[in-house]
Design a protein around this motif. Structure first.
Motif, PDB file in Angstrom:
ATOM      1  N   SER A  56       0.830  -1.386   0.046  1.00 30.41           N
ATOM      2  CA  SER A  56      -0.014   0.167   0.106  1.00 30.41           C
ATOM      3  C   SER A  56       0.934   1.224  -0.065  1.00 30.41           C
ATOM      4  CB  SER A  56      -0.849   0.305   1.112  1.00 30.41           C
ATOM      5  OG  SER A  56      -0.193   0.353   2.448  1.00 30.41           O
ATOM      6  N   GLY A  57       0.252   2.412  -0.374  1.00 32.42           N
ATOM      7  CA  GLY A  57       0.898   3.615  -0.105  1.00 32.42           C
ATOM      8  C   GLY A  57       1.493   3.951   1.275  1.00 32.42           C
ATOM      9  N   ARG A  58       0.690   3.448   2.137  1.00 32.79           N
ATOM     10  CA  ARG A  58       1.126   3.529   3.607  1.00 32.79           C
ATOM     11  C   ARG A  58       2.349   2.831   3.753  1.00 32.79           C
ATOM     12  NH1 ARG A  58      -1.273   5.999   7.665  1.00 32.79           N
ATOM     13  NH2 ARG A  58      -1.410   7.755   5.912  1.00 32.79           N
ATOM     14  N   ASP A  59       2.299   1.542   3.485  1.00 35.59           N
ATOM     15  CA  ASP A  59       3.640   0.625   3.591  1.00 35.59           C
ATOM     16  C   ASP A  59       4.757   1.135   2.789  1.00 35.59           C
ATOM     17  OD1 ASP A  59       2.154  -1.002   5.190  1.00 35.59           O
ATOM     18  OD2 ASP A  59       1.545  -2.445   3.668  1.00 35.59           O
ATOM     19  N   ALA A  60       4.730   1.835   1.748  1.00 37.00           N
ATOM     20  CA  ALA A  60       5.729   2.305   0.872  1.00 37.00           C
ATOM     21  C   ALA A  60       6.465   3.418   1.685  1.00 37.00           C
ATOM     22  CB  ALA A  60       5.169   2.726  -0.640  1.00 37.00           C
ATOM     23  N   THR A  61       5.694   4.213   2.182  1.00 40.55           N
ATOM     24  CA  THR A  61       6.099   5.482   2.977  1.00 40.55           C
ATOM     25  C   THR A  61       7.171   4.704   4.083  1.00 40.55           C
ATOM     26  OG1 THR A  61       4.296   6.871   2.370  1.00 40.55           O
ATOM     27  CG2 THR A  61       5.758   7.580   4.070  1.00 40.55           C
ATOM     28  N   THR A  62       6.446   3.837   4.711  1.00 40.19           N
ATOM     29  CA  THR A  62       7.123   3.063   5.998  1.00 40.19           C
ATOM     30  C   THR A  62       8.427   2.427   5.457  1.00 40.19           C
ATOM     31  OG1 THR A  62       5.012   2.668   7.189  1.00 40.19           O
ATOM     32  CG2 THR A  62       7.088   1.420   7.556  1.00 40.19           C
ATOM     33  N   ALA A  63       8.510   1.989   4.301  1.00 36.98           N
ATOM     34  CA  ALA A  63       9.899   1.270   3.771  1.00 36.98           C
ATOM     35  C   ALA A  63      10.606   2.443   3.502  1.00 36.98           C
ATOM     36  CB  ALA A  63       9.161   0.388   2.571  1.00 36.98           C
ATOM     37  N   PHE A  64      10.591   3.533   2.793  1.00 38.69           N
ATOM     38  CA  PHE A  64      11.340   4.618   2.387  1.00 38.69           C
ATOM     39  C   PHE A  64      11.948   5.062   3.675  1.00 38.69           C
ATOM     40  CE2 PHE A  64      12.184   8.753   1.527  1.00 38.69           C
ATOM     41  CZ  PHE A  64      12.966   8.750   0.530  1.00 38.69           C
ATOM     42  N   ASP A 118      15.999   5.459  -3.047  1.00 36.23           N
ATOM     43  CA  ASP A 118      16.517   6.772  -2.919  1.00 36.23           C
ATOM     44  C   ASP A 118      15.230   7.806  -3.197  1.00 36.23           C
ATOM     45  OD1 ASP A 118      19.384   6.313  -2.985  1.00 36.23           O
ATOM     46  OD2 ASP A 118      18.981   5.421  -4.850  1.00 36.23           O
ATOM     47  N   VAL A 119      14.380   7.498  -3.639  1.00 41.43           N
ATOM     48  CA  VAL A 119      13.125   8.109  -4.053  1.00 41.43           C
ATOM     49  C   VAL A 119      11.817   7.122  -4.049  1.00 41.43           C
ATOM     50  CG1 VAL A 119      13.311   7.763  -6.475  1.00 41.43           C
ATOM     51  CG2 VAL A 119      12.055   9.628  -5.555  1.00 41.43           C
ATOM     52  N   LEU A 120      10.904   8.052  -3.233  1.00 41.72           N
ATOM     53  CA  LEU A 120       9.452   7.204  -3.071  1.00 41.72           C
ATOM     54  C   LEU A 120       8.419   8.041  -3.834  1.00 41.72           C
ATOM     55  CD1 LEU A 120       7.146   5.563  -1.472  1.00 41.72           C
ATOM     56  CD2 LEU A 120       7.347   7.407   0.242  1.00 41.72           C
ATOM     57  N   LEU A 121       7.716   7.204  -4.971  1.00 39.66           N
ATOM     58  CA  LEU A 121       6.462   7.866  -5.460  1.00 39.66           C
ATOM     59  C   LEU A 121       5.244   7.672  -4.399  1.00 39.66           C
ATOM     60  CD1 LEU A 121       6.952   6.945  -9.266  1.00 39.66           C
ATOM     61  CD2 LEU A 121       7.814   8.904  -7.975  1.00 39.66           C
ATOM     62  N   SER A 122       4.680   9.141  -4.390  1.00 32.88           N
ATOM     63  CA  SER A 122       3.662   8.977  -3.323  1.00 32.88           C
ATOM     64  C   SER A 122       2.537   9.989  -3.734  1.00 32.88           C
ATOM     65  CB  SER A 122       4.071   9.537  -1.747  1.00 32.88           C
ATOM     66  OG  SER A 122       3.268   9.342  -1.081  1.00 32.88           O
ATOM     67  N   TYR A 123       1.475   9.935  -3.057  1.00 32.16           N
ATOM     68  CA  TYR A 123       0.729  11.164  -2.918  1.00 32.16           C
ATOM     69  C   TYR A 123       0.942  12.352  -2.362  1.00 32.16           C
ATOM     70  CZ  TYR A 123      -3.514   7.795  -3.514  1.00 32.16           C
ATOM     71  OH  TYR A 123      -4.375   6.740  -3.879  1.00 32.16           O
ATOM     72  N   GLU A 124       0.872  13.557  -2.678  1.00 35.27           N
ATOM     73  CA  GLU A 124       1.391  14.729  -2.062  1.00 35.27           C
ATOM     74  C   GLU A 124       0.912  14.829  -0.568  1.00 35.27           C
ATOM     75  OE1 GLU A 124       1.697  19.483  -3.339  1.00 35.27           O
ATOM     76  OE2 GLU A 124      -0.504  18.499  -3.316  1.00 35.27           O
ATOM     77  N   ASN A 125      -0.702  14.422  -0.585  1.00 32.56           N
ATOM     78  CA  ASN A 125      -0.791  14.582   1.042  1.00 32.56           C
ATOM     79  C   ASN A 125      -0.282  13.423   1.870  1.00 32.56           C
ATOM     80  OD1 ASN A 125      -2.940  12.749  -0.890  1.00 32.56           O
ATOM     81  ND2 ASN A 125      -3.051  11.934   1.235  1.00 32.56           N
ATOM     82  N   GLU A 126       0.139  12.328   1.405  1.00 32.78           N
ATOM     83  CA  GLU A 126       0.903  11.377   2.084  1.00 32.78           C
ATOM     84  C   GLU A 126       2.057  11.903   2.619  1.00 32.78           C
ATOM     85  OE1 GLU A 126       1.789   7.273   3.927  1.00 32.78           O
ATOM     86  OE2 GLU A 126       0.097   8.668   3.837  1.00 32.78           O
ATOM     87  N   ALA A 127       2.708  12.505   1.727  1.00 31.70           N
ATOM     88  CA  ALA A 127       4.078  13.263   2.113  1.00 31.70           C
ATOM     89  C   ALA A 127       4.142  14.382   3.127  1.00 31.70           C
ATOM     90  CB  ALA A 127       4.763  13.713   0.805  1.00 31.70           C
ATOM     91  N   ILE A 128       3.008  15.055   2.850  1.00 31.23           N
ATOM     92  CA  ILE A 128       2.769  16.370   3.845  1.00 31.23           C
ATOM     93  C   ILE A 128       2.280  15.702   5.295  1.00 31.23           C
ATOM     94  CG2 ILE A 128       1.046  18.210   4.199  1.00 31.23           C
ATOM     95  CD1 ILE A 128       0.962  18.709   1.369  1.00 31.23           C
ATOM     96  N   LEU A 129       1.481  14.626   5.246  1.00 29.59           N
ATOM     97  CA  LEU A 129       1.113  14.214   6.611  1.00 29.59           C
ATOM     98  C   LEU A 129       2.418  13.610   7.404  1.00 29.59           C
ATOM     99  CD1 LEU A 129      -1.059  13.367   8.646  1.00 29.59           C
ATOM    100  CD2 LEU A 129      -1.429  11.355   7.312  1.00 29.59           C
ATOM    101  N   ALA A 130       3.150  12.862   6.467  1.00 25.52           N
ATOM    102  CA  ALA A 130       4.335  12.231   7.089  1.00 25.52           C
ATOM    103  C   ALA A 130       5.332  13.514   7.758  1.00 25.52           C
ATOM    104  CB  ALA A 130       5.178  11.373   6.277  1.00 25.52           C
ATOM    105  N   ARG A 131       5.457  14.444   7.056  1.00 25.36           N
ATOM    106  CA  ARG A 131       6.252  15.685   7.339  1.00 25.36           C
ATOM    107  C   ARG A 131       5.473  16.358   8.508  1.00 25.36           C
ATOM    108  NH1 ARG A 131       9.811  18.514   3.930  1.00 25.36           N
ATOM    109  NH2 ARG A 131       8.672  20.371   4.387  1.00 25.36           N
TER     110      ARG A 131
END
Length: 348
Positions: free
Chosen positions: A201-209, A215-228
């Motif tokens: 999932s997108g959430r699991d991908a963020t966790t892996a990164f 070196d780079v994660l493709l993601s939703y903009e909102n997912e990147a903002i929430l993680a930050r």
């Protein structure tokens, strides 16, 4: 993804809207002491923003007697198949339209679910490139993803809606630059040679990164903002050419009236301003909004030079899903990206 300080972020944003914590004391779809519980099923990145949306809705006249007990979240395709297989759902909110179409075909969602002011969409975003702090490999374009020393993390299209948006953005960038379909397919072959992980999932991908993969994660903009917002120390890039992500939502055929009330709230100015606080690009004008975690909180949603759309550039999901992601079963052809991924041996 396990979000650090998830509750703190939800409470802080909820406080800006004078929200309170939601109660959850009724069985799904039942009326207990005047309370109606709504069963919500959504794709993984909706969990934190929905906590605040539930509380905000409960402060309205329509939502004062509504509870949300045990909403279910996960990879969009998995959640859609789960509802078909019997998962309780009064309202569904998926990553992409084919996951909703599956429920329409099963008679669970009405076939007129798109006949409203937002064409059935509750949230929207764009595809971005998440990079380590300072962007040490200077990644800011699709060409940069296929440099020799770059490893990509993106979810698996077999389970994740986020993955399909990401991969179509990559493919579409080649066409947008004047390339042919053969050129785009060649780029995608090179792209998959650089993929180091395809989480579910997108959430699991963020966790892996964030745990050091790629070196780079493709993601939703909102997912990147929430993680930050929750303390992740990375940057992200909105590429010059990207794809508009539109996340559909609908009530199910047997849902109580309050499910429609909540869906209406999600699409309202108040609901969209709340979701904007979590990094989603609003569907309606919500005025000025400061978005913590955005690259520029006062100008959180920069307009890309070229914004591709599924309808305008890919002829809609009805054609796109089979053309690019067909599984080859039941007499169907193998999709362009499915075949390239299979040949690469990544995630298959």
């Amino acid at each position: 993804m396990q979000i650090r300080s998830r509750a703190a972020v939800a409470v802080a944003l909820a406080g800006a809207f004078a929200l309170s914590s939601c109660s959850a004391d009724a069985d799904s779809g039942s009326d207990d002491g005047g309370k109606t519980n709504l069963s919500v099923v959504g794709f993984s990145v909706m969990e934190t923003p929905n906590d605040a949306a539930f509380s905000a809705f409960q402060k309205t006249d329509a939502g004062k007697d509504v509870t949300f007990d045990g909403p279910a979240y996960g990879a969009s395709g998995d959640m859609s198949r789960g509802v078909v297989d019997g998962q309780d759902a009064d309202l569904v909110h998926f990553s992409l339209e084919p996951d909703m179409t599956r429920l329409v075909d099963a008679g669970i969602v009405a076939d007129d679910w798109k006949d409203n002011d937002t064409n059935g969409i509750c949230t929207q975003s764009v595809v971005v490139m998440v990079v380590p702090k300072g962007n040490p490999k200077n990644i800011d374009s699709w060409d940069d993803l296929v440099k020799d020393d770059v490893k990509i993390v993106t979810p698996n299209p077999a389970s994740s809606g986020s993955a399909k948006w990401n991969l179509l953005a990559a493919y579409g960038s080649v066409i947008s630059d004047g390339g042919s379909e053969d050129d785009a397919a060649a780029y995608m072959k090179d792209f998959f040679e650089h993929v180091s992980a395809l989480p579910d999932s997108g959430r699991d991908a963020t966790t892996a990164f964030t745990q050091g993969q790629g070196d780079v994660l493709l993601s939703y903009e909102n997912e990147a903002i929430l993680a930050r917002q929750n303390g992740e120390d990375f940057d992200y890039v909105v590429p010059d050419t990207t794809l508009l992500i539109e996340n559909p939502c609908a009530v199910t055929e047997d849902a109580p009236d309050q499910a429609q009330d909540f869906l209406d709230f999600q699409r309202s100015e108040e609901g969209q301003k709340l979701y904007a606080g979590f990094g989603f690009r609003p569907l309606v004008d919500v005025g000025e909004v400061q978005v913590e975690g955005a690259l520029d909180p006062a100008d959180a949603f920069p307009e890309p030079a070229t914004e591709l759309t599924i309808d305008g550039d890919f002829n809609g999901w009805g054609e796109t899903n089979d053309k690019f992601f067909g599984d080859g079963e039941d007499g169907n052809t193998l999709g362009i990206i499915t075949e390239i991924q299979a040949d690469s041996g990544v995630g298959s």
